[in-house]
Design a protein around this motif. Sequence first.
Motif, PDB file in Angstrom:
ATOM      1  N   HIS A  95     -59.236  40.283   3.062  1.00 47.06           N
ATOM      2  CA  HIS A  95     -60.680  40.052   3.166  1.00 47.06           C
ATOM      3  C   HIS A  95     -61.371  40.364   1.838  1.00 47.06           C
ATOM      4  O   HIS A  95     -62.452  40.975   1.803  1.00 47.06           O
ATOM      5  N   SER A  96     -60.719  39.930   0.767  1.00 43.01           N
ATOM      6  CA  SER A  96     -61.213  40.260  -0.565  1.00 43.01           C
ATOM      7  C   SER A  96     -62.373  39.385  -1.006  1.00 43.01           C
ATOM      8  O   SER A  96     -63.084  39.734  -1.944  1.00 43.01           O
ATOM      9  N   ILE A  97     -62.581  38.247  -0.338  1.00 38.09           N
ATOM     10  CA  ILE A  97     -63.704  37.378  -0.683  1.00 38.09           C
ATOM     11  C   ILE A  97     -64.447  36.997   0.583  1.00 38.09           C
ATOM     12  O   ILE A  97     -63.866  36.966   1.673  1.00 38.09           O
ATOM     13  N   PRO A  98     -65.756  36.703   0.503  1.00 37.47           N
ATOM     14  CA  PRO A  98     -66.526  36.290   1.687  1.00 37.47           C
ATOM     15  C   PRO A  98     -65.983  34.983   2.267  1.00 37.47           C
ATOM     16  O   PRO A  98     -65.412  34.159   1.547  1.00 37.47           O
ATOM     17  N   LEU A  99     -66.190  34.796   3.573  1.00 44.20           N
ATOM     18  CA  LEU A  99     -65.667  33.609   4.243  1.00 44.20           C
ATOM     19  C   LEU A  99     -66.224  32.330   3.634  1.00 44.20           C
ATOM     20  O   LEU A  99     -65.498  31.357   3.445  1.00 44.20           O
ATOM     21  N   ALA A 100     -67.524  32.305   3.341  1.00 43.38           N
ATOM     22  CA  ALA A 100     -68.125  31.090   2.781  1.00 43.38           C
ATOM     23  C   ALA A 100     -67.456  30.704   1.464  1.00 43.38           C
ATOM     24  O   ALA A 100     -67.179  29.530   1.209  1.00 43.38           O
ATOM     25  N   GLU A 101     -67.180  31.710   0.640  1.00 47.59           N
ATOM     26  CA  GLU A 101     -66.513  31.446  -0.639  1.00 47.59           C
ATOM     27  C   GLU A 101     -65.082  30.968  -0.403  1.00 47.59           C
ATOM     28  O   GLU A 101     -64.569  30.094  -1.116  1.00 47.59           O
ATOM     29  N   TYR A 102     -64.435  31.536   0.616  1.00 45.75           N
ATOM     30  CA  TYR A 102     -63.069  31.140   0.917  1.00 45.75           C
ATOM     31  C   TYR A 102     -63.003  29.695   1.411  1.00 45.75           C
ATOM     32  O   TYR A 102     -62.109  28.935   1.030  1.00 45.75           O
ATOM     33  N   VAL A 103     -63.938  29.312   2.278  1.00 46.99           N
ATOM     34  CA  VAL A 103     -63.962  27.929   2.777  1.00 46.99           C
ATOM     35  C   VAL A 103     -64.131  26.955   1.615  1.00 46.99           C
ATOM     36  O   VAL A 103     -63.492  25.904   1.558  1.00 46.99           O
ATOM     37  N   SER A 104     -64.992  27.303   0.667  1.00 47.40           N
ATOM     38  CA  SER A 104     -65.161  26.466  -0.519  1.00 47.40           C
ATOM     39  C   SER A 104     -63.853  26.357  -1.297  1.00 47.40           C
ATOM     40  O   SER A 104     -63.479  25.283  -1.777  1.00 47.40           O
ATOM     41  N   TYR A 105     -63.138  27.475  -1.399  1.00 45.28           N
ATOM     42  CA  TYR A 105     -61.837  27.490  -2.084  1.00 45.28           C
ATOM     43  C   TYR A 105     -60.847  26.570  -1.381  1.00 45.28           C
ATOM     44  O   TYR A 105     -60.133  25.782  -2.019  1.00 45.28           O
ATOM     45  N   VAL A 106     -60.779  26.656  -0.038  1.00 45.80           N
ATOM     46  CA  VAL A 106     -59.838  25.837   0.722  1.00 45.80           C
ATOM     47  C   VAL A 106     -60.166  24.354   0.574  1.00 45.80           C
ATOM     48  O   VAL A 106     -59.279  23.526   0.348  1.00 45.80           O
ATOM     49  N   ARG A 107     -61.446  24.007   0.701  1.00 44.60           N
ATOM     50  CA  ARG A 107     -61.836  22.600   0.573  1.00 44.60           C
ATOM     51  C   ARG A 107     -61.471  22.064  -0.805  1.00 44.60           C
ATOM     52  O   ARG A 107     -60.951  20.945  -0.934  1.00 44.60           O
ATOM     53  N   THR A 108     -61.738  22.843  -1.847  1.00 44.41           N
ATOM     54  CA  THR A 108     -61.422  22.395  -3.204  1.00 44.41           C
ATOM     55  C   THR A 108     -59.928  22.186  -3.370  1.00 44.41           C
ATOM     56  O   THR A 108     -59.491  21.166  -3.923  1.00 44.41           O
ATOM     57  N   LYS A 109     -59.137  23.133  -2.862  1.00 48.74           N
ATOM     58  CA  LYS A 109     -57.691  23.016  -3.000  1.00 48.74           C
ATOM     59  C   LYS A 109     -57.140  21.841  -2.215  1.00 48.74           C
ATOM     60  O   LYS A 109     -56.316  21.064  -2.731  1.00 48.74           O
TER      61      LYS A 109
END
Length: 338
Positions: A95-109
């Motif tokens: 849980h090192s990054i907020p969920l919203a930031e993580y979703v952005s990471y997943v979509r980009t990847k």
Amino acid sequence: DKQFYYCLPSIIHKASNRQQYPQDINNIKSEMLIAHIDARYDMWQRSPWTYSVCFDDFCEYILPYRLKNEPLEYIGGLYYKGVQIDSIYQPMQNHSIPLAEYVSYVRTKLHRLSSKSKSLPVDNDELNCISGAYFDIILLRSVGIPAAVDYVPHWSKTDNRHYWYTVINPNMSLNTSDIASRTYAKVYRRTYSRNLIPETENTNFYVPEFFKDPFNLDVTQLYARTKNVNIDLNILTGNSPYAYLNIFNGGQWHPVAFANIKRKKAVFEKVGVDNVYLPTYYASKSDEFQNADFPFILQADGNIIRLEPDYINTQAMELTRKYHIGYFKLERDNSMEG
């Protein structure tokens, strides 16, 4: 890849106009369904955000085996072959990054991976809002992120409509930058489970096609200030069972909500404020609506201002533009050169 292709608007339109719909129960193979359920359940249990996804949300927003009219095929696991699921989950393990930031990471990847796929029929950078929303849902659900398509069937203060994806999580804001500044009449969510629709069997009255679809859930209250509206249908005639609220969009009125008529009254729930509405009904099987009362403005405090014309005390007016100057118009004007 077929799943995404058959969610494109042109394909959806063609499929929705077929005379007959093949029933899944007569065509789906048990092996495919079992494999799909096992894979989605495994992802739900392994994902770092399991603690925030209840079983009901899992069933509605991760588990479904289809979105629209796509072919029946196994889609239980990750959308991209050869991708290690743990590499997708790794940034969220502690849980090192907020969920919203993580979703952005997943979509980009995942978008980057999809751009390398030679089998996709279109470049995902060229998708419109409808195709893009469904594309994102396929990506997010494929790694166990609960997500849904929310949409405005008709804007209340400009033309057209809009679709977008939303992640189902109480710790993440629904409003994305492209929709946060808008005014809403009605917002709906595409669901796998059925929702309340007007009775269409054994009726002598027309029901608009939009309200025959049971997979639309009203979520207007998540995006806008809403009020329940009690309307007196003063010019209603006949015994039509349903009244409709309409929004003016694209040069004509479009129904966006329905309610039962009781004693020439109708109560519409969760109606977006600061909009103009026209109450209507259908007097027969004809798709030509009749006015049930004059248009009205629903103010922020729930007060209703009926727009009844006064033919005696007229006034001269000069209209300089049809629509207000909104945020998007100003933003685009400022970005133009010259």
